[in-house]
Motif scaffolding. Structure first.
Motif, PDB file in Angstrom:
ATOM      1  N   MET A  46     -79.256  18.414 -16.326  1.00 29.48           N
ATOM      2  CA  MET A  46     -80.667  18.128 -16.810  1.00 29.48           C
ATOM      3  C   MET A  46     -80.859  17.633 -18.127  1.00 29.48           C
ATOM      4  O   MET A  46     -81.823  16.664 -18.392  1.00 29.48           O
ATOM      5  CB  MET A  46     -81.471  19.594 -16.763  1.00 29.48           C
ATOM      6  CG  MET A  46     -81.406  20.213 -15.347  1.00 29.48           C
ATOM      7  SD  MET A  46     -82.299  21.807 -15.506  1.00 29.48           S
ATOM      8  CE  MET A  46     -81.773  22.422 -13.865  1.00 29.48           C
ATOM      9  N   ALA A  47     -79.743  18.096 -19.043  1.00 26.15           N
ATOM     10  CA  ALA A  47     -79.807  17.730 -20.383  1.00 26.15           C
ATOM     11  C   ALA A  47     -79.558  16.177 -20.402  1.00 26.15           C
ATOM     12  O   ALA A  47     -80.254  15.400 -21.128  1.00 26.15           O
ATOM     13  CB  ALA A  47     -78.937  18.692 -21.304  1.00 26.15           C
ATOM     14  N   ASN A  49     -79.877  14.017 -18.272  1.00 23.16           N
ATOM     15  CA  ASN A  49     -80.993  13.077 -17.688  1.00 23.16           C
ATOM     16  C   ASN A  49     -82.131  12.971 -18.385  1.00 23.16           C
ATOM     17  O   ASN A  49     -82.780  11.821 -18.840  1.00 23.16           O
ATOM     18  CB  ASN A  49     -81.517  13.681 -16.342  1.00 23.16           C
ATOM     19  CG  ASN A  49     -80.665  13.454 -15.354  1.00 23.16           C
ATOM     20  OD1 ASN A  49     -79.681  12.552 -15.413  1.00 23.16           O
ATOM     21  ND2 ASN A  49     -80.947  13.902 -13.950  1.00 23.16           N
ATOM     22  N   LYS A  50     -82.399  14.175 -19.297  1.00 20.00           N
ATOM     23  CA  LYS A  50     -83.631  14.120 -20.488  1.00 20.00           C
ATOM     24  C   LYS A  50     -83.271  13.173 -21.430  1.00 20.00           C
ATOM     25  O   LYS A  50     -84.306  12.630 -22.011  1.00 20.00           O
ATOM     26  CB  LYS A  50     -83.861  15.436 -21.032  1.00 20.00           C
ATOM     27  CG  LYS A  50     -84.693  16.436 -19.847  1.00 20.00           C
ATOM     28  CD  LYS A  50     -86.364  15.950 -19.817  1.00 20.00           C
ATOM     29  CE  LYS A  50     -87.061  16.901 -19.063  1.00 20.00           C
ATOM     30  NZ  LYS A  50     -88.310  16.577 -19.052  1.00 20.00           N
ATOM     31  N   ALA A  51     -82.118  12.830 -21.727  1.00 22.91           N
ATOM     32  CA  ALA A  51     -81.476  12.234 -22.976  1.00 22.91           C
ATOM     33  C   ALA A  51     -81.688  10.886 -22.555  1.00 22.91           C
ATOM     34  O   ALA A  51     -81.034  10.166 -23.159  1.00 22.91           O
ATOM     35  CB  ALA A  51     -80.223  12.619 -23.424  1.00 22.91           C
ATOM     36  N   ASP A  55     -78.622   9.264 -14.911  1.00 23.50           N
ATOM     37  CA  ASP A  55     -79.619   9.647 -14.111  1.00 23.50           C
ATOM     38  C   ASP A  55     -78.899  10.503 -12.680  1.00 23.50           C
ATOM     39  O   ASP A  55     -78.743   9.816 -11.559  1.00 23.50           O
ATOM     40  CB  ASP A  55     -79.999   8.005 -13.595  1.00 23.50           C
ATOM     41  CG  ASP A  55     -81.159   8.236 -12.732  1.00 23.50           C
ATOM     42  OD1 ASP A  55     -81.970   9.502 -12.703  1.00 23.50           O
ATOM     43  OD2 ASP A  55     -81.621   7.162 -11.955  1.00 23.50           O
ATOM     44  N   SER A  58     -81.435  14.901  -8.467  1.00 26.26           N
ATOM     45  CA  SER A  58     -81.922  16.596  -8.585  1.00 26.26           C
ATOM     46  C   SER A  58     -81.573  17.180  -7.767  1.00 26.26           C
ATOM     47  O   SER A  58     -81.805  16.945  -6.707  1.00 26.26           O
ATOM     48  CB  SER A  58     -83.417  16.520  -8.947  1.00 26.26           C
ATOM     49  OG  SER A  58     -83.772  15.695  -9.889  1.00 26.26           O
ATOM     50  N   GLU A  65     -85.866  23.191 -13.769  1.00 21.83           N
ATOM     51  CA  GLU A  65     -86.172  22.508 -14.998  1.00 21.83           C
ATOM     52  C   GLU A  65     -87.316  22.922 -15.931  1.00 21.83           C
ATOM     53  O   GLU A  65     -87.070  22.964 -16.978  1.00 21.83           O
ATOM     54  CB  GLU A  65     -86.442  21.118 -14.383  1.00 21.83           C
ATOM     55  CG  GLU A  65     -86.585  19.907 -15.536  1.00 21.83           C
ATOM     56  CD  GLU A  65     -86.181  18.470 -14.988  1.00 21.83           C
ATOM     57  OE1 GLU A  65     -86.532  17.836 -15.484  1.00 21.83           O
ATOM     58  OE2 GLU A  65     -85.981  18.643 -13.762  1.00 21.83           O
ATOM     59  N   THR A  66     -88.184  23.567 -15.280  1.00 20.21           N
ATOM     60  CA  THR A  66     -89.366  24.180 -16.293  1.00 20.21           C
ATOM     61  C   THR A  66     -88.721  25.248 -16.886  1.00 20.21           C
ATOM     62  O   THR A  66     -89.177  25.395 -18.047  1.00 20.21           O
ATOM     63  CB  THR A  66     -90.468  24.421 -15.216  1.00 20.21           C
ATOM     64  OG1 THR A  66     -90.920  23.371 -14.673  1.00 20.21           O
ATOM     65  CG2 THR A  66     -91.683  25.102 -16.125  1.00 20.21           C
ATOM     66  N   PHE A  69     -86.370  23.963 -20.056  1.00 21.44           N
ATOM     67  CA  PHE A  69     -87.024  23.023 -21.104  1.00 21.44           C
ATOM     68  C   PHE A  69     -88.210  23.590 -21.565  1.00 21.44           C
ATOM     69  O   PHE A  69     -88.540  23.305 -22.887  1.00 21.44           O
ATOM     70  CB  PHE A  69     -87.245  21.691 -20.459  1.00 21.44           C
ATOM     71  CG  PHE A  69     -85.936  20.851 -20.280  1.00 21.44           C
ATOM     72  CD1 PHE A  69     -85.305  20.334 -21.081  1.00 21.44           C
ATOM     73  CD2 PHE A  69     -85.611  20.616 -18.895  1.00 21.44           C
ATOM     74  CE1 PHE A  69     -84.129  19.643 -21.122  1.00 21.44           C
ATOM     75  CE2 PHE A  69     -84.461  19.812 -18.651  1.00 21.44           C
ATOM     76  CZ  PHE A  69     -83.576  19.482 -19.695  1.00 21.44           C
ATOM     77  N   GLN A  70     -88.950  24.302 -20.783  1.00 21.14           N
ATOM     78  CA  GLN A  70     -90.064  24.981 -21.583  1.00 21.14           C
ATOM     79  C   GLN A  70     -90.003  26.438 -22.055  1.00 21.14           C
ATOM     80  O   GLN A  70     -90.714  26.816 -22.843  1.00 21.14           O
ATOM     81  CB  GLN A  70     -91.110  25.130 -20.458  1.00 21.14           C
ATOM     82  CG  GLN A  70     -91.525  23.597 -19.802  1.00 21.14           C
ATOM     83  CD  GLN A  70     -91.892  22.613 -20.956  1.00 21.14           C
ATOM     84  OE1 GLN A  70     -92.831  22.912 -22.065  1.00 21.14           O
ATOM     85  NE2 GLN A  70     -91.563  21.397 -21.034  1.00 21.14           N
TER      86      GLN A  70
END
Length: 353
Positions: A46-47, A49-51, A55, A58, A65-66, A69-70
């Protein structure tokens, strides 16, 4: 001789690299574990991919993921910032005061922050400033106001003797803690939530989103970078004020700057964590015993070690007795004290400061 020097340099570089790797691993571990356990590998994917570095497909739920990251990652990164800030402030105060028992709270920052937070909990207001509530803002201001008060009380004839500063810090802290205890004892009259007060006094990483980190990060990162420029000055202070002056150090000016920088780092940490003890004391000691007293290396290494230490401590606080959360300050003391005693005994040599 040159071979030995190179070996020492390589050893020290290896230790710093190991601390950096430990911090990264601790960040991923702390993000993976909690009320909902998420695979360590999936967190890494996940990290990345976010950076936008990879790719990966999922293979995880959208809710995971929420959560990462949130909810979880902001708190984990906040804990790392608190640990780095307190450890760096510990190095600054120990070097300035030439006292291996000095910590970020030695001149009253903890008492000032505690009183500010306690008063904020009494006030019948619910405001937000730069995404911070009244309590963290009051703690930040209380810490800085107390440091200014202590500094002015200790200043005599244009100079600030170290002993006077320590004594002033002790007296002011005692007075402010007495006021805190009085307010707690009158909790029913003041409609004070005692549990919230104790939660602040014993430490609790309180980060509700990325907005808070956007305010705290520049203070902490900027403070750590600025501290590195005072490494030579701190080395000079180890010779005493007269010795430092002979080396061209403007003693009184640098006292003010180092004091202000350490206090700012401590206040920034306190605003999102409450009073987390032991980090600013044990981490600089442990790193100094491993790498030596040179502040040019001690400052960045302590920041990395402090960040990793508090991230793991906060992970233990969240998970050991889940769903009950242990104050993170309790974990830092329980884990840090035995580790420091072990490290001190293992070296079996005189302490170098």
């Amino acid at each position: 001789m040159r071979v030995l020097t190179r070996l020492k340099q390589r050893k020290r570089l290896a230790v710093v690299l190991l601390l950096g790797v430990s911090l990264v691993v601790s960040l991923f571990l702390a993000s993976a574990f909690g009320a909902v356990t998420i695979s360590f590998i999936e967190v890494m994917k996940m990290a990345l991919n976010k950076a936008f570095m990879f790719d990966f497909p999922s293979t995880w739920r959208a809710v995971d993921e929420t959560i990462i990251f949130q909810i979880r990652l902001p708190r984990v990164i906040g804990g790392a910032m608190v640990g780095a800030a307190l450890a760096t402030a510990g190095v600054l105060f120990q070097g300035l005061l030439r006292n291996p028992l000095a910590d970020p709270y030695i001149i009253g920052t903890s008492a000032g922050a505690g009183l500010g937070a306690t008063i904020a909990m009494i006030l019948p207001v619910n405001l937000a400033f730069l995404r911070f509530g009244v309590v963290p803002a009051a703690a930040f201001c209380g810490a800085l106001v107390t440091v200014i008060l202590v500094y002015n009380l200790a200043r005599i004839g244009g100079k600030t003797p170290i002993i006077s500063m320590l004594l002033a810090g002790f007296v002011v802290s005692a007075l402010l803690y007495a006021i805190i205890n009085f307010l707690i004892s009158m909790s029913e009259k003041f409609d004070l939530n005692v549990h919230s007060v104790y939660s602040f006094l014993f430490g609790h990483i309180s980060v509700t989103g990325w907005g808070q980190l956007a305010i705290i990060a520049p203070l902490v990162v900027g403070g750590i970078v600025a501290a590195r420029f005072f490494a030579f000055h701190l080395n000079a202070f180890s010779l005493g004020e007269e010795g430092a002056a002979h080396l061209g150090i403007e003693v009184e000016r640098d006292k003010v700057l180092i004091l202000a920088l350490g206090s700012l780092l401590t206040a920034a940490a306190v605003s999102i964590s409450g009073l987390v003890g032991f980090v600013g004391l044990v981490v600089p000691h442990a790193v100094r015993l491993s790498l030596g007293p040179d502040n040019r290396l001690l400052l960045p290494a302590s920041a990395l070690a402090g960040a990793a230490f508090l991230v793991i401590a906060d992970l233990l606080a969240r998970t050991l007795l889940a769903p009950v959360e242990i104050p993170v300050g309790v974990i830092t003391a329980i884990v840090g004290a035995p580790f420091f005693i072990y490290l001190l005994r293992r070296t079996r040599r005189e302490y170098a400061f």
